[in-house]
Scaffold this motif. Sequence first.
Motif, PDB file in Angstrom:
ATOM      1  N   VAL A  40      47.214  33.883  51.730  1.00 48.73           N
ATOM      2  CA  VAL A  40      48.115  34.186  50.619  1.00 48.73           C
ATOM      3  C   VAL A  40      47.271  34.740  49.480  1.00 48.73           C
ATOM      4  CG1 VAL A  40      49.790  33.277  48.968  1.00 48.73           C
ATOM      5  CG2 VAL A  40      49.692  32.367  51.313  1.00 48.73           C
ATOM      6  N   VAL A  41      47.622  35.926  49.009  1.00 52.04           N
ATOM      7  CA  VAL A  41      46.831  36.604  47.983  1.00 52.04           C
ATOM      8  C   VAL A  41      47.686  36.891  46.766  1.00 52.04           C
ATOM      9  CG1 VAL A  41      45.311  37.658  49.701  1.00 52.04           C
ATOM     10  CG2 VAL A  41      47.326  38.903  48.897  1.00 52.04           C
ATOM     11  N   ASP A  42      46.984  37.169  45.642  1.00 51.99           N
ATOM     12  CA  ASP A  42      47.666  37.550  44.407  1.00 51.99           C
ATOM     13  C   ASP A  42      48.008  39.028  44.470  1.00 51.99           C
ATOM     14  OD1 ASP A  42      48.761  37.328  41.939  1.00 51.99           O
ATOM     15  OD2 ASP A  42      47.037  36.354  41.018  1.00 51.99           O
ATOM     16  N   GLY A  43      48.616  39.542  43.426  1.00 51.33           N
ATOM     17  CA  GLY A  43      49.001  40.948  43.405  1.00 51.33           C
ATOM     18  C   GLY A  43      47.831  41.901  43.493  1.00 51.33           C
ATOM     19  N   ASP A  44      46.624  41.457  43.025  1.00 50.91           N
ATOM     20  CA  ASP A  44      45.437  42.313  43.096  1.00 50.91           C
ATOM     21  C   ASP A  44      44.675  42.096  44.395  1.00 50.91           C
ATOM     22  OD1 ASP A  44      44.409  39.843  42.705  1.00 50.91           O
ATOM     23  OD2 ASP A  44      43.197  40.341  40.929  1.00 50.91           O
TER      24      ASP A  44
END
Length: 803
Positions: free
Chosen positions: A734-738
């Motif tokens: 799971v990653v952030d928008g960047d």
Amino acid sequence: MAEESIKKKGRLAAAVLAGSALAFSSFAVVVPAALADEEATPAIATVKPEASSQDSSETPTAPDDETSVKDSGSAETGDLGEEVEPTEPVTEEPTSSETSAEPSPETQSRFQTQQDDGDDGDGGEDNTEPDDAELGELRFAVSPRSGPSGTQIDLSGSGFTPGGDIDVKIVTSDDPDATPINYDTFADDEGVLDDVMSVEGAPGLYHVTATDVDTGRYEVETFNITDVTMDINPETLSEEEFRDNGVTLTIRELEPNQVVDVAVSNRYNPIDELSGTATAGGDGVATYSIQGAEDLRDIYVGAYSVIVTESGSEVQLAEGSFDVTSENPQVSVHSPDANDDGSIPQGGTLHVTGNNATPNSDVTVDFGLEGVEAQIVESTSDGEYGAEITIPENAQPSEKTVTVTDDETGTVGTAEYTVAEAAEDVEPTLTADRTQITLDEFVGSDDGESGVGFLVEGLEPNTDFTYMATASGPVADLEATETTDADGTARFSVYGDEKASDPSVYLGRYSVTVVYKDEAGEPQELGPVHFRVVDEITEDIEIELESDEVYQGESLDVEIWNLTPEGNVEIEWNPTETLTADDDGEIDTDLPIADDADTGVQTLTVTDLTTERTASVEYTVLDASDQVVDPSLTIDPERIELDDFIGDPEDGAGVAHTVQGLEPGTEISYAVTGPEYVSDFESTAPVEEDGVASFVIYGYDVANPSVYLGEYNTVVTYVDEDGEAQTLSGSFTVVDGDDSTGGTGGSDDDRGSTGPVDLNGASGLAQTGANGIQFGMLAGGLLLAGGALLAFANRKRLFGRTA
């Protein structure tokens, strides 16, 4: 500086050697016994330069015999007639008098007096005892280094015992056992030696030894008692006279036809253009002319040192000096931003320095640039001055003249420089030194000879960036960091580990991407740039099938390369279709096989419609009724943004897990572990009639959703047809928008204040615990799944190679 081949190694891959501890995500596990005998895949490593250490030589002891001396001949003693390098930093050497920088006082002293500025004189070794470390390095020098018997020499040095006695002995090098000339002196309160003495004796080379009586430390210099004399005529002359007529040296008392070397230096550096050799006539007299030729450009004003040595030797025969004078201020210009041709770009810094101005007076510096006001600066007590500006961005590119006026006398000095157009901003780029590489060249070690080299250009100086390499085959991804240099460039390479038991796993296509942050702090991406590892490099169309057997109703996974970039390509299997190659001249596609396709051996034909080249490969279509599906776990997507992970699965949120090839009517159990502040999750799911079981892992909308960022590991347990428990494993992130995993998000207080958050609304695994062997197999299974890449950073010599 350390050799670039000296590197620091760090393991970064998801793989280690068999029997070693396996590191995975935020926890570590040990390889299960069942896996301990399996050979591990190669590890990922990043190799970076580091400074090399130097072994210090053994410190000698002081001589027991007071007549003993140490051998001379060090190349860093400051002997006249040799080129020496100061141990103290000096400003960059000028390419001409117009671009020279002021040297350090140490350099001035060296070339005016030829004294040692800190190196061990004539190979003299500093026999320092550990207790003497606080005294500093022992330094000793004599000046002059030659002259007739009775010459008075200056003794200088530092690092002696403050106020301590110093024993000076002089003995001929021809007879070390001869009775020495003794001279007793002492150091001042700072441990500095400053004294004079006379040297008398027969012609020859003598060793001068200064011994610190309290510590026994000593240093050795040489002095040559010689009958050779040198007249300099004139000893003082103007710069115009120096250019027009020069200075004549007359060297007497040489051997007939003897050749001597003449070294000429100014305050800053040796001057090769004025140095040379002279040959004595039958009367033992040699003459040598020193003239400020036009090719010296501006004539240096100040003291010049002349050293005469035996040809090819360091033995000094004579020394002297002369002065070139001028009424005008002396001017030099230089720039740290200068181009290779010496021009200064718009926006660059211009330094103006000089001397020979009236001491402690105003000096006006006119930079010769329209719209730039002249500066008034004050000279020092030595008549030196300095000023600097930034070249305007709109300055007209052309040759300019700096004019310096001594406001006290009205005298003027000038110097020229050239303004050049500022270089256009270079767009950030990522390039590879080849698009194909053979397996033998790709697999290797960190010796700098293996792999594909990459060049990053156009970034800001000292920019940190991350580069990532992914492979089409069973090779672990590579992720490493590097920093650009002062020019905004960096180099790295990617290669395969020579320790791999089956190097063929490295065959296939690779994608390399660079991620960095721009000046505004926003993440930017370069690439992807592709390359392919092949058995043999050829210009023929190449076709590779993931499998040469396919069931009816499935798809044929095919990679094609060596096509015309962005050209049309006809692919004929059943049916025929026209596709377009990418800008690398490759096609990677799945070709559907009809449900009623003919079984047996079939032919796939590829035609490059631009070049009309063709290639074919055979594959076999299998009857769908014979298909046996092995149990497998599919996770989709394997990388998901936080906003897509949180929510209701009925609305499309979360990560779908599909298990197929199972016994219908049975049940699976599955366990999911994630980041530190997410509760582990355990549940079950039924196997449907088609042998498929599925479930979705998702997050809830909590106060601090960033806790969900990170990697998750899934283990599915099922019972096979023999009644044995088996496992399947996989992972997702799971990653952030960047595209960042964002650590664990927030402070410890923020994350832990309300306890861990849940997956799918339950936290059963947190209470029930997980089977240790099961998770050991999870980590081991993932780590041992394929090959690995290695990275080699700062390998400048990679570029320019041919495939």
